[in-house]
Design a protein around this motif. Structure first.
Motif, PDB file in Angstrom:
ATOM      1  N   PHE A  22       0.811  -1.222   0.000  1.00 22.42           N
ATOM      2  CA  PHE A  22       0.000   0.000   0.000  1.00 22.42           C
ATOM      3  C   PHE A  22       0.842   1.270   0.000  1.00 22.42           C
ATOM      4  N   ALA A  25       2.626   1.735  -3.368  1.00 20.23           N
ATOM      5  CA  ALA A  25       1.754   2.151  -4.461  1.00 20.23           C
ATOM      6  C   ALA A  25       1.457   3.637  -4.356  1.00 20.23           C
ATOM      7  N   ALA A  26       1.169   4.113  -3.154  1.00 22.59           N
ATOM      8  CA  ALA A  26       0.873   5.529  -2.958  1.00 22.59           C
ATOM      9  C   ALA A  26       2.095   6.388  -3.250  1.00 22.59           C
ATOM     10  N   TRP A  29       2.610   6.903  -7.005  1.00 22.19           N
ATOM     11  CA  TRP A  29       1.508   7.591  -7.689  1.00 22.19           C
ATOM     12  C   TRP A  29       1.868   9.056  -7.943  1.00 22.19           C
ATOM     13  N   THR A  86     -12.540   2.754  -9.683  1.00 21.47           N
ATOM     14  CA  THR A  86     -11.488   2.162  -8.853  1.00 21.47           C
ATOM     15  C   THR A  86     -10.836   3.238  -7.988  1.00 21.47           C
ATOM     16  N   ASP A  88      -8.024   4.258  -6.876  1.00 17.99           N
ATOM     17  CA  ASP A  88      -6.564   4.251  -6.981  1.00 17.99           C
ATOM     18  C   ASP A  88      -5.973   5.635  -7.242  1.00 17.99           C
ATOM     19  N   GLY A  89      -6.829   6.666  -7.203  1.00 11.83           N
ATOM     20  CA  GLY A  89      -6.332   8.023  -7.401  1.00 11.83           C
ATOM     21  C   GLY A  89      -6.292   8.467  -8.848  1.00 11.83           C
ATOM     22  N   TYR A  90      -6.693   7.604  -9.766  1.00  8.38           N
ATOM     23  CA  TYR A  90      -6.623   7.966 -11.182  1.00  8.38           C
ATOM     24  C   TYR A  90      -7.967   8.445 -11.746  1.00  8.38           C
ATOM     25  N   THR A 263      -9.838   5.526  -1.567  1.00  9.48           N
ATOM     26  CA  THR A 263      -8.578   6.008  -2.147  1.00  9.48           C
ATOM     27  C   THR A 263      -7.557   6.173  -1.028  1.00  9.48           C
ATOM     28  N   PRO A 264      -6.335   5.683  -1.212  1.00  8.60           N
ATOM     29  CA  PRO A 264      -5.326   5.775  -0.148  1.00  8.60           C
ATOM     30  C   PRO A 264      -5.167   7.186   0.403  1.00  8.60           C
ATOM     31  N   ILE A 267      -2.544   9.430  -1.125  1.00  9.98           N
ATOM     32  CA  ILE A 267      -2.871  10.014  -2.425  1.00  9.98           C
ATOM     33  C   ILE A 267      -3.822  11.190  -2.249  1.00  9.98           C
TER      34      ILE A 267
END
Length: 326
Positions: A22, A25-26, A29, A86, A88-90, A263-264, A267
């Motif tokens: 986790f 990944a953040a 990003w 999703t 994921d910040g996108y 969302t993390p 992010i």
């Protein structure tokens, strides 16, 4: 000691891997372009804000940020899509005082929940409405208008751009807090409503400042007040409702940035930092000023509190006026 079943061991190992991955990944990003869903058509105020903040985010995050207009059904189509994206910040979402404020009370069914389906990032901007009347109305000030309406209960017509919309609910809030009775006339958009106001078919309207202020300056309508607690730069001579008739009165259109729930936090923090930096950009500030927008900013928590207060406020108005959700 009895050993754990193999399935339990594998599950624990997978959870540990996910937890360990986790932060990584953040930290990496963003690695690809981002998308901002705007739940209204191109060219409107929400779209202007979405494109302005997309440009600033792209500059700070060093990735393209694409605006995706998903209009329809009072903003609910775009909001529903963003809620299912999703986390994921996108994929991001431009929420408004309608999608994340009044819709929970004015729609019978929503395919999303503003308070649980989104991770607040930051409040981007607010904008007041302007109270305008036909020049034939014998009221030069807001207190005079209140007195006139009370003397003619139910005989003063007001225009709105739709049942359950910001203009409708703001006018009803004003009527509730001034103890007045107004007759609602619904139009399909601001242009026909303004035409009928200027023609004298309706006497009163709460309209966006950028469209109302020029008409007032030309003498086609009379501006009596704005619905923010401070005066607007587009019409600094027009007082507020709060300073003339109803202390603490406020009704604002607002626009905010959200990510899907889950969302993390790292992010969300990066996005919040980028937004707050972008709201200080000279080009953005010029764009906002021309559109009658006040930049806000702040923390995700402050947006969450603001949204919760707005949902509760308009739910109370809807209940009081006995509005039936559609």
């Amino acid at each position: 000691m009895k050993s754990l079943p193999r399935r339990a061991v594998l599950a624990a190992a997978m959870a540990a891997c996910a937890t360990a991955a986790f932060p990584a990944a953040a930290a990496s990003w963003p690695e690809r372009p981002l998308k901002i869903i705007v739940p209204y058509p191109p060219g409107g105020i929400t779209d202007i804000v979405g494109r302005s903040i997309a440009e600033r985010l792209s500059e700070t995050l060093r990735q393209p940020v694409v605006v995706d207009n998903r209009a329809g059904a009072g903003g609910t189509i775009g909001a529903s899509e963003a809620a299912r994206a999703t986390a994921d910040g996108y994929t991001l979402f431009i929420g408004t005082s309608a999608t994340n404020g009044t819709n929970p009370s004015t729609f019978k069914e929503l395919r999303y929940k503003p308070d649980t389906d989104f991770a607040p990032v930051a409040l981007l901007a607010t904008a007041p409405l302007m109270i305008i009347v036909n020049p034939s109305v014998p009221a030069k000030t807001l207190p005079e208008l209140v007195k006139y309406v009370k003397a003619n209960p139910g005989k003063v017509n007001y225009a709105s751009t739709g049942n359950g919309g910001s203009v409708h609910l703001t006018t009803e809030l004003f009527a509730l807090q001034t103890g007045t009775s107004l007759t609602h006339v619904v139009y399909k958009g601001s242009a026909p409503a303004l035409n009928d106001l200027m023609g004298g078919h309706v006497q009163l309207m709460f309209d966006n400042v950028p469209s109302a202020a020029p008409l007032a300056a030309a003498g086609k309508v009379r501006a009596l007040a704005v619905t923010s607690t401070k005066r607007t730069a587009l019409a600094p001579d027009v007082p507020t409702v709060a300073e003339t008739a109803v202390p603490n009165f406020e009704s604002l259109s607002w626009i905010a940035l959200y990510a899907p729930a889950g969302t993390p936090p790292a992010i969300v923090k990066q996005l919040n930092d980028a937004v707050n930096a972008g709201l200080k950009n000279a080009k953005l500030l010029t764009t906002f000023e021309k559109a009658g927008l006040d930049p806000v900013g702040g923390t995700p928590d402050s947006l969450a509190r603001y949204q919760a207060a707005e949902i509760a406020k308009w739910a109370d108005v809807v209940k009081t006026i006995k509005y039936v959700p559609e």
